[in-house]
Every structure is written in structure tokens, then in C-alpha cells.
Design a protein around this motif. Structure first.
Motif, PDB file in Angstrom:
ATOM      1  N   TYR A  52      38.064  -9.011  23.353  1.00  0.00           N
ATOM      2  CA  TYR A  52      37.882  -8.020  24.408  1.00  0.00           C
ATOM      3  C   TYR A  52      36.458  -8.084  24.965  1.00  0.00           C
ATOM      4  CZ  TYR A  52      37.700  -3.562  26.853  1.00  0.00           C
ATOM      5  OH  TYR A  52      37.548  -2.596  27.819  1.00  0.00           O
ATOM      6  N   PHE A  72      41.491  -2.159  32.720  1.00  0.00           N
ATOM      7  CA  PHE A  72      42.294  -2.738  31.643  1.00  0.00           C
ATOM      8  C   PHE A  72      43.206  -3.857  32.133  1.00  0.00           C
ATOM      9  CE2 PHE A  72      45.153   0.506  33.303  1.00  0.00           C
ATOM     10  CZ  PHE A  72      46.403  -0.082  33.223  1.00  0.00           C
ATOM     11  N   GLU A  73      43.639  -3.783  33.416  1.00  0.00           N
ATOM     12  CA  GLU A  73      44.510  -4.845  33.930  1.00  0.00           C
ATOM     13  C   GLU A  73      43.746  -6.150  34.125  1.00  0.00           C
ATOM     14  OE1 GLU A  73      48.327  -3.930  36.086  1.00  0.00           O
ATOM     15  OE2 GLU A  73      46.891  -2.736  37.229  1.00  0.00           O
ATOM     16  N   PHE A  76      43.536  -7.527  30.531  1.00  0.00           N
ATOM     17  CA  PHE A  76      44.822  -7.996  30.036  1.00  0.00           C
ATOM     18  C   PHE A  76      45.219  -9.306  30.712  1.00  0.00           C
ATOM     19  CE2 PHE A  76      49.394  -8.468  30.154  1.00  0.00           C
ATOM     20  CZ  PHE A  76      49.751  -8.227  28.830  1.00  0.00           C
ATOM     21  N   HIS A  77      45.048  -9.379  32.021  1.00  0.00           N
ATOM     22  CA  HIS A  77      45.438 -10.589  32.750  1.00  0.00           C
ATOM     23  C   HIS A  77      44.674 -11.801  32.234  1.00  0.00           C
ATOM     24  CE1 HIS A  77      46.684 -13.182  36.035  1.00  0.00           C
ATOM     25  NE2 HIS A  77      45.411 -13.498  36.229  1.00  0.00           N
ATOM     26  N   GLN A  80      45.904 -12.767  28.738  1.00  0.00           N
ATOM     27  CA  GLN A  80      47.219 -13.408  28.806  1.00  0.00           C
ATOM     28  C   GLN A  80      47.099 -14.860  29.270  1.00  0.00           C
ATOM     29  OE1 GLN A  80      50.545 -12.923  28.169  1.00  0.00           O
ATOM     30  NE2 GLN A  80      50.784 -14.967  29.065  1.00  0.00           N
ATOM     31  N   VAL A 121      46.465  -9.175  23.716  1.00  0.00           N
ATOM     32  CA  VAL A 121      47.632  -9.151  24.598  1.00  0.00           C
ATOM     33  C   VAL A 121      48.714  -8.246  24.038  1.00  0.00           C
ATOM     34  CG1 VAL A 121      49.512 -10.568  25.526  1.00  0.00           C
ATOM     35  CG2 VAL A 121      47.175 -11.421  25.598  1.00  0.00           C
ATOM     36  N   ILE A 124      47.078  -4.055  23.986  1.00  0.00           N
ATOM     37  CA  ILE A 124      46.772  -3.283  25.191  1.00  0.00           C
ATOM     38  C   ILE A 124      47.999  -2.525  25.686  1.00  0.00           C
ATOM     39  CG2 ILE A 124      46.228  -3.473  27.656  1.00  0.00           C
ATOM     40  CD1 ILE A 124      43.993  -5.353  26.970  1.00  0.00           C
ATOM     41  N   SER A 261      57.113  -7.474  26.608  1.00  0.00           N
ATOM     42  CA  SER A 261      56.537  -6.161  26.362  1.00  0.00           C
ATOM     43  C   SER A 261      57.407  -5.088  26.988  1.00  0.00           C
ATOM     44  CB  SER A 261      55.122  -6.091  26.937  1.00  0.00           C
ATOM     45  OG  SER A 261      54.605  -4.784  26.889  1.00  0.00           O
ATOM     46  N   THR A 265      52.193  -5.075  32.622  1.00  0.00           N
ATOM     47  CA  THR A 265      50.874  -4.791  33.153  1.00  0.00           C
ATOM     48  C   THR A 265      50.180  -6.098  33.498  1.00  0.00           C
ATOM     49  OG1 THR A 265      48.850  -3.510  32.796  1.00  0.00           O
ATOM     50  CG2 THR A 265      49.703  -4.742  30.912  1.00  0.00           C
ATOM     51  N   GLY A 266      48.944  -6.023  33.974  1.00  0.00           N
ATOM     52  CA  GLY A 266      48.244  -7.217  34.408  1.00  0.00           C
ATOM     53  C   GLY A 266      48.578  -7.553  35.849  1.00  0.00           C
TER      54      GLY A 266
END
Length: 358
Positions: A52, A72-73, A76-77, A80, A121, A124, A261, A265-266
Motif C-alpha cells: 500500500y 482508494f480506487e 486498488f487499480h 490489481q 487486492v 480493500i 470480488s 472497484t478500481g
């Protein structure tokens, strides 16, 4: 025989539709994830907090904080895509299982960082799930106004609601709305039945395009059922127990993989949108956009390109249905959005909306 066609209303609800009831904003969720990523004991065990910090620091130096801080997106992206492309395939893998970008990006991260990236991944969406589920247990304000809007609309229209939110405020307000999962099962996790779903074209419904806090991954109930099959839990607390997906990753067309999931998100949502039920939701959204007599867009930032394409198609219809944008603006919407609109035409559109709902 009465062959009169019943009017159809399409509602597209974004984050702004839930904020007043207590749903956290993107900034608030980002702050929550920021704290959890640094303090969660499981994240620390697998090195997730290091992953992170690596991504957050890189993005903080790259992105213009004056426009939008790291959220956060963003994190996360990046996690991933790093997990999907920066680590080599298993020796002897067939070409379709070899991430096609790997030879261009290999060596950027050490192989021992993979566990931390995978945990980031995985966790989150879990952080989001637990936080939003807790908020839905205690709405900030009464849901009565939210109960009245679909109730009045449904008196005259088949009302089809598509939300990009994970919360269940709409279902709390109108619990009889069809959500796509088998309504005949009295107890236990409900499976998604595609054949039934496509027979429910004229039933007022709400569909969660990006997942829901009612989704979960229970063990397969039938030998032929996929391990990654999402099911619906009426009880949010029970859904939390089955949130985590423990199977293998799903393959993307470029040879990389992603973790399924319950919440999507992302920024690259396309792969996850191919899973059930989201693939069916988006197909039906296209149909509803082309058959709606009126379209309400509520609290949407209009940054989701997949949803925008459906709205654009509805606007190109001849005749174009009234499209009502509902949001909070400090000044006139036409000024805020930098649109030039003739006042008389606007009044005529509003009058037409009222006639449709009479």
C-alpha cells in the motif's frame, strides 16, 4: 384484451443518491482504507501495508493533489494491475496463461512482494464491504423520502433501478423490488437464475451494477455450480461471513488474472463485469435505456463510462425520452454544467415529465 403498454421509468443512481442517508463519500472511504491498510494485522503479516505504501507514495508524487488526491480506487487499480502483469507465469504455462505485458515490466518489483500485492487486492474490497454494511445498519436520516419516490413512481410505471452503490438503502425503502436472485427460496443464500431474470422484464427491480453488501461466495450448493458463483444473502451479517473468495484467480484475455470480488472497484471494471450477475445486469440496462419513457439520473458524477454509454444511447433515441438529472448544485445547473439550454424548452421538458407520471 387490454394491450396498453405500461410506461417504463429508468433510474440510474450514483454515490450522491446515498450520501444523505449516511453512505461514506469517496474521500471518507479513502481515509478509512488508508488507516486500515496501515494497521490491519493480516495486512501486516503478508506485507500488504508495504504494498500500500509503495503505491500510495508513487501516486502521491505523480498525481496532482490540487485536482484530486490519491483515493482508494487509484490504489486498488494499481495493485490489481501490478499483481496481474508484473509477476511471471508458472513455468511451462500455455501462452494464454502468460501475461502479455510481463516481458515489458518484469523486474520492477521483487518476487517476494507478490503476497503483499495479493493481500491488498483482496482486502480493500473487504474493508469497503464491512464499512458500508455497518453504515446500512443505522441510516443517518429517515428513509421515508426514499420510500415515497419509488412507491409513487411505481403506481404508473414499471420502475427499473440500476445503482452503482454497494449499499442497500433502496431495498430498505422498497424491500419488494426484484433484485435478480431467486425469489422462491425462503431461506439460505439465493442463487442467480438467468432464465428467470430474463422473464422479469416488466417487474419493478433494483440491480447493483458494481456488487452489493448482500453478495457472498458460499460453498457450491450443487456439483455443477462454479466455485466463484455469487449468491444473495438477505442478512447482511451472514453475507459478511462469506465475503472472501478463496478460489483461484480468473483469467483475462491478455493472459493476466484477477480475483473475483463481491464488490467491483478500481478503474478497470470490465473483467469483473463479465461475471454473473453483472453481465446480465448490463445487458438488461441497455434494453431498459432503449425502452424507457423517462430516465432519472440521480447523484451520478457521470464518470462511469459504461453507464454513460447507455445514457448516451437513450439520448440518441427518436424521440428522445426526458432525461432528468437530479443532483445538488450551488447555483443553476445549466451554469454548473456549462450547458446552454433554452428556458422554454426546459419548461416544456419538465411539463412532459409530469404528464408521463400522471
Amino acid at each position: 384484451m387490454n394491450t396498453t403498454r405500461r410506461k417504463r421509468a429508468l433510474i440510474i443512481a450514483g454515490a450522491g443518491a446515498s450520501l444523505e442517508f449516511g453512505a461514506p463519500s469517496t474521500a471518507e472511504l479513502s481515509e478509512f482504507v488508508h488507516k486500515k491498510a496501515r494497521t490491519d494485522s493480516i495486512m501486516q503479516h503478508y506485507g500488504g501495508e508495504k504494498a500500500y505504501e509503495y503505491i500510495y507514495e508513487k501516486l502521491s508524487c505523480y498525481l496532482d493533489d490540487r485536482a484530486e488526491p490519491v483515493n482508494f480506487e487509484h490504489v486498488f487499480h494499481c495493485a490489481q494491475e501490478i499483481l496481474a502483469n508484473f509477476f511471471g507465469p508458472v513455468a511451462g504455462s500455455a501462452n494464454e496463461f502468460r501475461p502479455i505485458l510481463y516481458p515489458f515490466v518484469k523486474g520492477i518489483l521483487a518476487s517476494n512482494d507478490k503476497a503483499g500485492m495479493r493481500e491488498l487486492v483482496r482486502r480493500i474490497p473487504e474493508f469497503l464491504f464491512s464499512e458500508i454494511s455497518a453504515v446500512c445498519d443505522n441510516p443517518k436520516i429517515s428513509l421515508v423520502p426514499l420510500e415515497d419516490f419509488p412507491r409513487l413512481l411505481r403506481q404508473d410505471c414499471c420502475t427499473r433501478i440500476y445503482t452503482t452503490n454497494y449499499d442497500d438503502f433502496i431495498l430498505q425503502a422498497a424491500p419488494d423490488l426484484y433484485h435478480g436472485f431467486d425469489p422462491s427460496i425462503g431461506k439460505g443464500p439465493r442463487p442467480f437464475k438467468p432464465d428467470t431474470f430474463w422473464d422479469m422484464d416488466n417487474v419493478s427491480s433494483v440491480f447493483h451494477l458494481h456488487g452489493s453488501i448482500h453478495f457472498g461466495f458460499p460453498l457450491p450448493a450443487y456439483p455443477q455450480e462454479d466455485l466463484n458463483a455469487l449468491r444473495w444473502f438477505d442478512d447482511r451479517a451472514e453475507a459478511r461471513l462469506h465475503y472472501s473468495y478463496s478460489g483461484s484467480q480468473e483469467r483475462r484475455m491478455d493472459g493476466s488474472c484477477y480475483l473475483p470480488s463481491a464488490l467491483i472497484t478500481g478503474f478497470d471494471k470490465l473483467s469483473r463485469m463479465q461475471q454473473t450477475p453483472q453481465a446480465h445486469y448490463y445487458a438488461k440496462l441497455a434494453h431498459d435505456a432503449m425502452t424507457a419513457d423517462v430516465v432519472f439520473v440521480i447523484g451520478c458524477g457521470l464518470a462511469d463510462l459504461h453507464v454513460n454509454s447507455r445514457i448516451a444511447e437513450a439520448r440518441r433515441r427518436k424521440p428522445c425520452p426526458p432525461i432528468v438529472l437530479i443532483d445538488q448544485c450551488d447555483g443553476l445547473f445549466s451554469c454548473e454544467a456549462q450547458w446552454k439550454r433554452d428556458r422554454d424548452a426546459s419548461l416544456a421538458t419538465n411539463a412532459h415529465c409530469r404528464r408521463l407520471l400522471q
